[in-house]
Design a protein around this motif. Structure first.
Motif, mmCIF file in Angstrom:
data_model
loop_
_atom_site.group_PDB
_atom_site.id
_atom_site.type_symbol
_atom_site.label_atom_id
_atom_site.label_comp_id
_atom_site.label_asym_id
_atom_site.label_seq_id
_atom_site.Cartn_x
_atom_site.Cartn_y
_atom_site.Cartn_z
ATOM 1 N N LEU A 82 0.822 -1.214 0.000
ATOM 2 C CA LEU A 82 0.000 0.000 0.000
ATOM 3 C C LEU A 82 0.858 1.268 0.000
ATOM 4 O O LEU A 82 0.482 2.272 -0.618
ATOM 5 N N ALA A 83 1.996 1.219 0.673
ATOM 6 C CA ALA A 83 2.902 2.368 0.667
ATOM 7 C C ALA A 83 3.420 2.637 -0.742
ATOM 8 O O ALA A 83 3.466 3.783 -1.190
ATOM 9 N N ILE A 84 3.792 1.594 -1.444
ATOM 10 C CA ILE A 84 4.278 1.758 -2.816
ATOM 11 C C ILE A 84 3.139 2.176 -3.733
ATOM 12 O O ILE A 84 3.320 3.010 -4.623
ATOM 13 N N LYS A 85 1.940 1.640 -3.516
ATOM 14 C CA LYS A 85 0.784 2.051 -4.329
ATOM 15 C C LYS A 85 0.538 3.541 -4.192
ATOM 16 O O LYS A 85 0.239 4.230 -5.171
ATOM 17 N N ALA A 86 0.691 4.065 -2.981
ATOM 18 C CA ALA A 86 0.501 5.505 -2.770
ATOM 19 C C ALA A 86 1.489 6.308 -3.610
ATOM 20 O O ALA A 86 1.137 7.354 -4.170
ATOM 21 N N LEU A 87 2.711 5.821 -3.717
ATOM 22 C CA LEU A 87 3.707 6.508 -4.546
ATOM 23 C C LEU A 87 3.367 6.390 -6.034
ATOM 24 O O LEU A 87 3.503 7.360 -6.782
ATOM 25 N N ARG A 90 0.621 8.796 -6.626
ATOM 26 C CA ARG A 90 1.111 10.169 -6.519
ATOM 27 C C ARG A 90 1.778 10.640 -7.808
ATOM 28 O O ARG A 90 1.624 11.774 -8.230
ATOM 29 N N TYR A 91 2.542 9.726 -8.433
ATOM 30 C CA TYR A 91 3.284 10.090 -9.638
ATOM 31 C C TYR A 91 2.590 9.671 -10.922
ATOM 32 O O TYR A 91 3.138 9.855 -12.005
ATOM 33 N N GLY A 92 1.393 9.136 -10.814
ATOM 34 C CA GLY A 92 0.643 8.760 -12.009
ATOM 35 C C GLY A 92 1.269 7.607 -12.775
ATOM 36 O O GLY A 92 1.150 7.532 -13.996
ATOM 37 N N VAL A 93 1.928 6.701 -12.056
ATOM 38 C CA VAL A 93 2.572 5.540 -12.677
ATOM 39 C C VAL A 93 1.575 4.385 -12.679
ATOM 40 O O VAL A 93 0.894 4.140 -11.677
ATOM 41 N N THR A 94 1.503 3.675 -13.795
ATOM 42 C CA THR A 94 0.598 2.539 -13.913
ATOM 43 C C THR A 94 0.929 1.490 -12.859
ATOM 44 O O THR A 94 2.076 1.110 -12.690
ATOM 45 N N ASP A 95 -0.099 1.029 -12.188
ATOM 46 C CA ASP A 95 0.061 0.044 -11.120
ATOM 47 C C ASP A 95 -0.036 -1.366 -11.704
ATOM 48 O O ASP A 95 -1.103 -1.769 -12.164
#
Length: 137
Positions: A82-87, A90-95
């Motif tokens: 979840l911490a990485i998902k928030a990043l 935040r930066y609009g990077v595809t998950d």
């Protein structure tokens, strides 16, 4: 990868969701776009943390009545994802883990590793514990 960015990612993972909020609120990061390498690294870390969580969930399903540790670690690994998902958000990077389907990974190397770890850990509780050691290393 920029050293300051790497340090902030480590802090975010270490502190969990609260850490991600701190990183997301950092004013200099809001003005600094990610490089392609940084974005790819975040995507990889997202799936790597998901792999750890999913493997621990599998091991808990097999051995949870004998020892509770796998479930506890799975919760911790979920905090990391979840911490990485928030990043990523935040930066609009595809998950790559947007669907969050258990045991399914976009990265083929991580998919292969997941399959191997689950197979190995399914042999016995001892092997499951050794898989945990591999994940943490």
């Amino acid at each position: 990868m920029k050293r300051s960015f790497l340090v902030l990612v480590v802090v975010a993972v270490t502190l969990g969701a609260f850490g991600a909020m701190l990183v997301a609120a950092h004013p200099s990061l809001a003005k600094t776009p990610l490089s392609g390498t940084e974005a790819a690294d975040l995507q990889y870390v997202r799936e790597e943390e998901k792999l750890a969580r999913d493997v621990y969930q599998e091991l808990d399903g097999l051995y949870g009545e004998q020892i509770p540790i796998f479930a506890k670690i799975a919760v911790s690994e979920n905090t990391h994802t979840l911490a990485i998902k928030a990043l990523l958000d935040r930066y609009g990077v595809t998950d790559p883990a947007a669907d969050d389907e258990h045991g399914v990974f976009v990265n083929h190397e991580l998919q292969k590793l997941y399959d191997e770890l689950v197979e190995s850990g399914s042999a016995s509780l001892r092997e499951g514990l050794l898989v945990g050691v591999v994940i943490e290393e």
